[in-house]
Design an enzyme around this catalytic site. Structure first.
Site, PDB file in Angstrom:
ATOM      1  N   SER A 173      13.421   9.843   4.581  1.00  0.00           N
ATOM      2  CA  SER A 173      12.079  10.416   4.430  1.00  0.00           C
ATOM      3  C   SER A 173      12.126  11.907   4.713  1.00  0.00           C
ATOM      4  CB  SER A 173      11.105   9.786   5.436  1.00  0.00           C
ATOM      5  OG  SER A 173      10.952   8.426   5.160  1.00  0.00           O
ATOM      6  N   ARG A 186       9.488  -3.441   5.055  1.00  0.00           N
ATOM      7  CA  ARG A 186       9.038  -2.551   6.132  1.00  0.00           C
ATOM      8  C   ARG A 186       8.159  -3.343   7.086  1.00  0.00           C
ATOM      9  NH1 ARG A 186       4.548   0.969   7.013  1.00  0.00           N
ATOM     10  NH2 ARG A 186       5.136   2.877   8.116  1.00  0.00           N
ATOM     11  N   LYS A 235       0.247   4.361   6.824  1.00  0.00           N
ATOM     12  CA  LYS A 235       1.181   4.815   7.870  1.00  0.00           C
ATOM     13  C   LYS A 235       0.365   5.543   8.931  1.00  0.00           C
ATOM     14  CE  LYS A 235       5.265   7.810   8.382  1.00  0.00           C
ATOM     15  NZ  LYS A 235       6.206   6.990   9.125  1.00  0.00           N
TER      16      LYS A 235
HETATM   17  N1  3NM Z   1       5.743   6.680   4.519  1.00  0.00           N
HETATM   18  P1  3NM Z   1       0.401   3.753   0.740  1.00  0.00           P
HETATM   19  S1  3NM Z   1       3.511   7.546   3.692  1.00  0.00           S
HETATM   20  C1  3NM Z   1       5.450   4.221   4.618  1.00  0.00           C
HETATM   21  O1  3NM Z   1       4.965  10.128   4.162  1.00  0.00           O
HETATM   22  C2  3NM Z   1       4.946   5.569   4.331  1.00  0.00           C
HETATM   23  O2  3NM Z   1       6.862   9.203   4.681  1.00  0.00           O
HETATM   24  C3  3NM Z   1       5.082   7.803   4.238  1.00  0.00           C
HETATM   25  O3  3NM Z   1       1.542   3.626   1.843  1.00  0.00           O
HETATM   26  C4  3NM Z   1       5.687   9.139   4.373  1.00  0.00           C
HETATM   27  O4  3NM Z   1       1.041   3.565  -0.579  1.00  0.00           O
HETATM   28  C5  3NM Z   1       3.689   5.884   3.851  1.00  0.00           C
HETATM   29  O5  3NM Z   1      -0.509   2.605   1.083  1.00  0.00           O
HETATM   30  C6  3NM Z   1       2.600   4.894   3.526  1.00  0.00           C
HETATM   31  O6  3NM Z   1      -0.260   5.074   0.929  1.00  0.00           O
HETATM   32  C7  3NM Z   1       2.519   4.607   2.064  1.00  0.00           C
END
Ligand code: 3NM
Length: 224
Positions: free
Chosen positions: A103, A36, A131
């Site tokens: 997603s 990503r 994010k």
């Molecule tokens: N997508 P971390 S939350 C890439 O809700 C991503 O679709 C999300 O990172 C979604 O593990 C997210 O550091 C970030 O919280 C995830």
């Protein structure tokens, strides 16, 4: 497609390169890696994705590219993961012959994606700083609702770490997607090892029938 376990998403925002993080997590036992990257040129992304493809192959791990179907095709990735604002999943299905993840943040989005996707990434379960445009956290109950509403595998995402991973797994997800818990740790390899151990331990307790998981919502043995 079986259980994903720990699904690591690489990031260049924690002082490591994508390749360094992929190497550490593969060595730690992670078997699904997503590339990503939002900021680099396509050429640079292609070079990195090609190296990650090679590395994941050496570990017999699954390689997924985020957003970019063109890059996934160009490097022979196993899969592509698209969001609600990317190419529509039905179009991706027409041009990409591999694993497709989508997603989803609501039951509606999940149900719509279900017809064409192989798995869903559902979140953010908890608050996340990783994010920038993440939506409001849906919580463990929100996650459970979505898991119950679809019949394809669900991977949970958003703010997941060692301390909350078990309650997330009990919703019936096939895996947990993680960025900062691993990439932001002092020792990403050690952290990945610990997380892999917890997740493996949970799934083997299901197989041996000694877990307190909600079996009515457990789709973690789903295959497709
Ligand atoms: N997508 P971390 S939350 C890439 O809700 C991503 O679709 C999300 O990172 C979604 O593990 C997210 O550091 C970030 O919280 C995830």
């Amino acid at each position: 497609m079986k259980r994903f376990g720990v699904y690591f998403i690489t990031s260049s925002e924690f002082g490591w390169t994508h390749e360094e993080l992929a190497k550490m997590t593969l060595e730690a036992g992670v078997r699904i890696i997503q590339f990503r990257e939002k900021k680099m040129s396509t050429k640079r992304m292609f070079e990195i994705a090609r190296r990650l493809r090679k590395m994941t192959e050496e570990y017999d791990a699954t390689f997924i590219v985020n957003d970019r179907v063109d890059l996934a095709l160009a490097v022979g990735a196993d899969g592509v993961h698209v969001g609600q604002d990317d190419l529509p999943v039905e179009v991706v299905r027409e041009i990409f012959d591999g694993i497709i993840g989508v997603s989803a943040h609501t039951v509606d989005e999940a149900k719509r994606a279900e017809r064409f996707a192989d798995y869903l990434g559902v979140g953010p379960v908890f608050g996340t700083k990783t994010k920038k445009d993440a939506r409001e956290p849906i919580g463990v109950e929100g996650l459970r609702k979505i898991v119950r509403s679809v019949s394809i595998p669900v991977v949970a995402i958003g703010g997941i770490n060692r301390s909350n991973v078990l309650e997330v797994l009990k919703t019936g997800v096939v895996g947990v997607a993680v960025i900062s818990a691993i990439a932001g740790a002092k020792d990403p390899k050690e952290e990945a090892k610990r997380l892999v151990e917890i997740v493996k331990g949970y799934f083997s307790s299901l197989t041996s029938g000694c877990s307190d998981s909600d079996s009515s919502s457990d789709s973690s043995s789903a295959s497709s």
